[in-house]
Design an enzyme around this catalytic site. Structure first.
Site, short mmCIF file in Angstrom:
data_model
loop_
_atom_site.label_atom_id
_atom_site.label_comp_id
_atom_site.label_asym_id
_atom_site.label_seq_id
_atom_site.Cartn_x
_atom_site.Cartn_y
_atom_site.Cartn_z
N ARG A 116 0.62 -1.31 -0.06
CA ARG A 116 -0.05 0.06 0.04
C ARG A 116 1.06 1.29 0.12
NH1 ARG A 116 -3.28 -3.00 -1.61
NH2 ARG A 116 -5.27 -3.38 -0.52
N GLU A 131 -3.86 7.65 -5.25
CA GLU A 131 -4.04 6.94 -6.72
C GLU A 131 -5.09 7.43 -7.24
OE1 GLU A 131 -3.77 2.76 -6.08
OE2 GLU A 131 -1.76 2.64 -5.21
N HIS A 158 -0.80 -0.09 -9.85
CA HIS A 158 -1.51 -0.90 -9.07
C HIS A 158 -2.17 -2.00 -9.65
CE1 HIS A 158 -3.39 -0.82 -4.68
NE2 HIS A 158 -3.28 -2.22 -5.14
#
Length: 321
Positions: A238, A267, A286
């Site tokens: 994360r 993000e 991601h």
């Protein structure tokens, strides 16, 4: 009246087909745009079930308007976007998608390590931009991976899978975890050590820890300074576990050699983010679990969990508070 399910991102019709037979289902129709908060709250106010993404904040505000909500199925193994205490207080089951994404995420993590260490992305762009004029001994030379030491911070199922891949490269494996995994040590030959020992000894530091109050901002400039100056830092967990400004400073100052990042504090990351200006940073959007097979299995698991709860059965992967 059929129970109502709201899905916060467009999913393939074949995945949601089992739900359409029994329930009223509505999806946010945009694949790459986060559902607006106002829309999510409005849909949650009448939903019996939600299928959510990591980008959706599922908190007290949402639970307080969701008088019928029975389950939230989160399309991820992590659930730091969900207030578990609030969910428990409102009697809402929270489910995630563990196990089905372990190998895909481990593949991507080790691939990111290799791409960063061997400067693969930089080299590919070098060729595409027409800069390859001749061969030279140290042209785009990176770091060896084989026979080096990898330090894994967070030895869950994904960490263990990364360790297995590391042994294929004859790497020494160190790990740090909030609880020691003696069985894994005997299975994998991994060695438990303190966080400080790991960052000082490892050639590759791979972060796979969940985001908790204890791990938030875990990697700071002080930590990067304790690493080897040729160390490679990989984050596939994360974004908020890393202080990004201090990572940038560490990379510019040469405290570490390079960083491979699949996750970021905010993000999607802005194209003007300072980290993206550095040639020794490999940045991905991601995509840890983003293989077609794995993502389809994750979606199906969410669908199965929702159907189970709405049918009065136990879900497969209930998150325990």
């Amino acid at each position: 009246m059929k129970p109502y399910i709201y899905i916060t991102r467009k999913l393939p019709d074949e995945v949601i087909a089992p739900l359409l037979e029994k329930y009223e289902v509505k999806m946010w129709e945009k694949e790459d745009v986060v559902v607006p908060r106002s829309v999510l709250l409005e849909e949650a106010s009448r939903a019996d079930a939600l299928l959510t993404m990591l980008s959706d904040q599922v908190n007290e505000e949402l639970f307080s308007v969701s008088t019928k909500l029975k389950i939230v199925a989160n399309l991820a193994v992590g659930f730091d976007n969900i207030d578990l205490a609030a969910a428990s207080a409102h009697g809402v089951a929270i489910c995630n998608t563990p196990d089905v994404l372990t190998d895909a995420t481990a593949d991507l993590t080790f691939g990111l390590l290799m791409a960063t260490a061997r400067r693969i992305v930089e080299a590919a762009e070098f060729v595409k931009e027409g800069n390859w004029k001749s061969w030279s001994p140290l042209l785009l030379a990176g770091n060896d991976i084989h026979h080096k030491t990898i330090g894994i911070v967070g030895m869950g199922s994904i960490g263990a899978a990364v360790a297995k891949r590391a042994f294929g490269f004859d790497m020494k494996v160190l790990y740090h975890n909030r609880s020691r995994k003696v069985e894994l040590e005997s299975q994998l030959g991994a060695a438990y050590c303190s966080f400080d020992e790991l960052v000082e000894q490892a050639d590759f530091i791979v972060c796979l820890t969940p985001l908790t109050p204890e791990t938030r901002n875990l990697f700071t400039r002080a930590v990067f300074k304790r690493m080897k100056d040729n160390a490679v830092f990989i984050n596939a967990s994360r974004g908020p576990v890393v202080n990004e400004e201090e990572l940038y400073d560490a990379l510019v100052a040469g405290d570490i050699a390079a960083a491979g990042l699949d996750v970021f504090d905010k993000e999607p990351i802005d194209k003007n983010h300072p980290l993206l200006s550095l040639s020794n940073v490999v940045a991905l959007p991601h995509i840890g679990s983003a293989s077609i097979d794995t993502r389809m299995n994750m979606m199906r698991l969410c669908v199965e969990n929702i159907d189970a709860v709405l049918s009065g059965k136990e879900p497969k992967t209930l998150v325990k508070k």
